[in-house]
Design a protein around this motif. Structure first.
Motif, mmCIF file in Angstrom:
data_model
loop_
_atom_site.group_PDB
_atom_site.id
_atom_site.type_symbol
_atom_site.label_atom_id
_atom_site.label_comp_id
_atom_site.label_asym_id
_atom_site.label_seq_id
_atom_site.Cartn_x
_atom_site.Cartn_y
_atom_site.Cartn_z
ATOM 1 N N LEU A 114 -6.368 10.607 -43.062
ATOM 2 C CA LEU A 114 -5.218 9.748 -43.320
ATOM 3 C C LEU A 114 -4.944 8.836 -42.131
ATOM 4 O O LEU A 114 -4.616 7.652 -42.292
ATOM 5 C CB LEU A 114 -3.993 10.607 -43.644
ATOM 6 N N ALA A 153 0.180 10.897 -41.203
ATOM 7 C CA ALA A 153 -0.897 11.711 -40.643
ATOM 8 C C ALA A 153 -0.364 12.631 -39.544
ATOM 9 O O ALA A 153 -0.875 13.733 -39.354
ATOM 10 C CB ALA A 153 -2.003 10.821 -40.094
ATOM 11 N N ALA A 184 0.796 5.260 -43.367
ATOM 12 C CA ALA A 184 -0.296 6.237 -43.470
ATOM 13 C C ALA A 184 -0.516 6.945 -42.138
ATOM 14 O O ALA A 184 -0.684 8.174 -42.088
ATOM 15 C CB ALA A 184 -1.582 5.548 -43.932
#
Length: 76
Positions: A28, A61, A57
């Motif tokens: 990710l 993560a 994103a």
């Protein structure tokens, strides 16, 4: 002098779920970095959204392992 015995350390080992969460979070993060770069070649008017998609994103993560460890915490 007194002889203070240090507590024995337990060996920590990663479970299969720990490895899967790490791989997912790393993928990710890399996808977020890809979106950062792709924002410069995105069609006119979408650069902002592609860049922010990369930012979200990459942020998620870092959030995924934190939430995973919180959910797994046995001290509740």
């Amino acid at each position: 002098m007194s002889d203070i015995a240090a507590p024995k350390r337990t060996r920590n080992s990663a479970s299969f779920a720990d490895v899967i969460v790490f791989i997912f979070a790393f993928a990710l993060f890399l996808f977020g970095l890809y979106l950062f770069g792709a924002a410069f070649a995105a069609p006119e008017g979408t650069e902002f959204w592609v860049f922010w998609g990369g930012l979200l994103a990459s942020s998620f993560a870092f959030l995924v392992p934190i939430v995973y460890r919180w959910a797994r915490d046995s001290r509740r």
